[in-house]
Design an enzyme around this catalytic site. Structure first.
Site, PDB file in Angstrom:
ATOM      1  N   ASP A  76      32.049  24.076  51.091  1.00 35.93           N
ATOM      2  CA  ASP A  76      32.463  23.363  52.301  1.00 35.93           C
ATOM      3  C   ASP A  76      32.008  24.074  53.575  1.00 35.93           C
ATOM      4  O   ASP A  76      31.529  25.203  53.542  1.00 35.93           O
ATOM      5  CB  ASP A  76      33.993  23.174  52.309  1.00 35.93           C
ATOM      6  CG  ASP A  76      34.759  24.385  51.761  1.00 35.93           C
ATOM      7  OD1 ASP A  76      34.207  25.503  51.790  1.00 35.93           O
ATOM      8  OD2 ASP A  76      35.899  24.205  51.312  1.00 35.93           O
ATOM      9  N   ASN A 145      48.528  24.093  49.763  1.00 27.00           N
ATOM     10  CA  ASN A 145      48.906  22.688  49.542  1.00 27.00           C
ATOM     11  C   ASN A 145      48.223  22.095  48.315  1.00 27.00           C
ATOM     12  O   ASN A 145      48.284  20.890  48.088  1.00 27.00           O
ATOM     13  CB  ASN A 145      48.592  21.839  50.780  1.00 27.00           C
ATOM     14  CG  ASN A 145      47.095  21.772  51.089  1.00 27.00           C
ATOM     15  OD1 ASN A 145      46.280  22.386  50.386  1.00 27.00           O
ATOM     16  ND2 ASN A 145      46.721  21.029  52.117  1.00 27.00           N
ATOM     17  N   HIS A 147      44.909  22.157  47.692  1.00 23.90           N
ATOM     18  CA  HIS A 147      43.519  21.710  47.844  1.00 23.90           C
ATOM     19  C   HIS A 147      42.549  22.632  47.105  1.00 23.90           C
ATOM     20  O   HIS A 147      42.813  23.815  46.921  1.00 23.90           O
ATOM     21  CB  HIS A 147      43.132  21.522  49.323  1.00 23.90           C
ATOM     22  CG  HIS A 147      42.911  22.767  50.125  1.00 23.90           C
ATOM     23  ND1 HIS A 147      43.148  22.831  51.482  1.00 23.90           N
ATOM     24  CD2 HIS A 147      42.464  24.011  49.798  1.00 23.90           C
ATOM     25  CE1 HIS A 147      42.847  24.040  51.922  1.00 23.90           C
ATOM     26  NE2 HIS A 147      42.432  24.776  50.936  1.00 23.90           N
ATOM     27  N   GLU A 152      41.834  17.725  50.399  1.00 19.53           N
ATOM     28  CA  GLU A 152      43.253  17.802  50.731  1.00 19.53           C
ATOM     29  C   GLU A 152      44.042  16.837  49.837  1.00 19.53           C
ATOM     30  O   GLU A 152      43.457  15.948  49.210  1.00 19.53           O
ATOM     31  CB  GLU A 152      43.451  17.421  52.210  1.00 19.53           C
ATOM     32  CG  GLU A 152      42.709  18.341  53.206  1.00 19.53           C
ATOM     33  CD  GLU A 152      43.364  19.716  53.389  1.00 19.53           C
ATOM     34  OE1 GLU A 152      43.938  20.260  52.430  1.00 19.53           O
ATOM     35  OE2 GLU A 152      43.271  20.253  54.514  1.00 19.53           O
TER      36      GLU A 152
HETATM   37  C1  F6R Z   1      36.960  27.747  50.823  1.00 16.47           C
HETATM   38  C2  F6R Z   1      37.727  26.702  50.183  1.00 16.47           C
HETATM   39  C3  F6R Z   1      39.219  26.651  50.208  1.00 16.47           C
HETATM   40  C4  F6R Z   1      39.892  28.002  49.936  1.00 16.47           C
HETATM   41  C5  F6R Z   1      41.409  27.867  49.987  1.00 16.47           C
HETATM   42  C6  F6R Z   1      42.099  29.201  49.781  1.00 16.47           C
HETATM   43  O1  F6R Z   1      35.580  27.561  50.634  1.00 16.47           O
HETATM   44  O2  F6R Z   1      37.127  25.853  49.638  1.00 16.47           O
HETATM   45  O3  F6R Z   1      39.653  25.717  49.272  1.00 16.47           O
HETATM   46  O4  F6R Z   1      39.488  28.460  48.681  1.00 16.47           O
HETATM   47  O5  F6R Z   1      41.785  27.334  51.218  1.00 16.47           O
HETATM   48  O6  F6R Z   1      41.811  30.033  50.861  1.00 16.47           O
HETATM   49  P1  F6R Z   1      42.244  31.562  50.884  1.00 16.47           P
HETATM   50  O7  F6R Z   1      41.421  32.246  49.845  1.00 16.47           O
HETATM   51  O8  F6R Z   1      41.900  32.036  52.261  1.00 16.47           O
HETATM   52  O9  F6R Z   1      43.692  31.601  50.567  1.00 16.47           O
END
Ligand code: F6R
Length: 250
Positions: A76, A145, A147, A152
């Site tokens: 992303d 959440n 995702h 989301e």
């Molecule tokens: C990042 C991504 C997100 C993160 C998720 C957890 O490329 O795709 O899904 O993996 O938000 O983020 P952290 O590791 O910062 O808790």
């Protein structure tokens, strides 16, 4: 020492702490890189994979782990940020991994956060993954959440690379990387759930107490659109690498 168990369709590796989880994740990636020249890696950003990337850099520098034939696709990117912006995911990948290993940067792909025609560049991204033979090994984190990538809650299992509105929860969670919450982009481009599920093998890395509840829901609740990570239960080769804190609800 890590402990392994299968819960439904998902293999879980429980590690003592986040450092051991990073090493375990790096081991899985190193094995794939060594056994498959031209491997297509799916990569993630955020706080969780940083230690795993450090370990891969160490393996490259001290053990000669060779990335010269590898390709990568990231999950992303924030809409509106150029790759030169320190909070963009292109910048993150260069800074935390690509600048320190021998990967050919022209073979590293991150979705475009700025484009005249975002839907067209999303389609191109999908096409490019297919042309390279699909992702062999996909790294994921998990949002508090539920995702995966920026899919989301409410993202359907047949979703593809597209622009998405970030939820208030994600904006709040990610504000720690920005000067303040107002600076967090409100939109992102993300691979879809269907895109992710097409990877041949998936590793989800999760560490810390704040991920315990959502990890348990993703693995143990029936697959639901409300917790996009729960769709991973439908994948034939998915492993969750977690530390003891994140495994608390299992
Ligand atoms: C990042 C991504 C997100 C993160 C998720 C957890 O490329 O795709 O899904 O993996 O938000 O983020 P952290 O590791 O910062 O808790």
């Amino acid at each position: 020492m890590s402990e392994q168990k299968n819960i439904g369709n998902i293999k879980v590796i429980i590690c003592k702490d986040k450092q051991e989880a990073a090493q375990e994740g790096a081991k899985i990636f190193a094995k794939e890189i060594k056994t498959k020249p031209g491997v297509v890696l799916g990569l993630a950003t955020g706080g969780t994979p940083v230690d795993m990337y450090k370990e891969l850099i160490r393996m490259h520098k001290e053990g000669g782990l060779d990335f010269s034939h590898a390709l990568s696709f990231n999950l992303d990117e924030y809409v509106g940020l150029l790759g030169s912006h320190p909070q963009s995911y292109r910048y993150f990948m260069d800074d935390n991994l690509f600048n320190h290993i021998n990967i050919d940067k022209t073979k590293t792909h991150v979705p475009k956060g700025i484009s005249q025609d975002i839907p067209a560049s999303c389609q191109e991204y999908e096409k490019s993954i297919k042309e390279k033979g699909g992702v062999d090994l996909q790294l994921l984190g998990i949002g508090s959440n539920g995702h995966i990538a920026f899919n989301e809650p409410g993202s359907p299992s047949d979703s593809r690379t597209r622009e998405i509105d970030l939820t208030e929860k994600t904006i709040k969670d990610n504000a720690r990387f920005f000067e303040n919450e107002a600076e967090v982009p409100r939109k992102a481009v993300t691979m879809g759930i269907a895109t992710i599920l097409e990877a041949k093998k998936i590793v989800l890395l999760a560490t810390g107490n704040n991920k315990a509840e959502v990890v348990a829901k993703a693995i143990k609740s029936p697959a639901t659109i409300d917790i996009p990570a729960s769709f991973l239960q439908n994948h034939p080769d998915c492993v969750f690498v977690v530390d003891e804190e994140a495994a608390n609800g299992l």
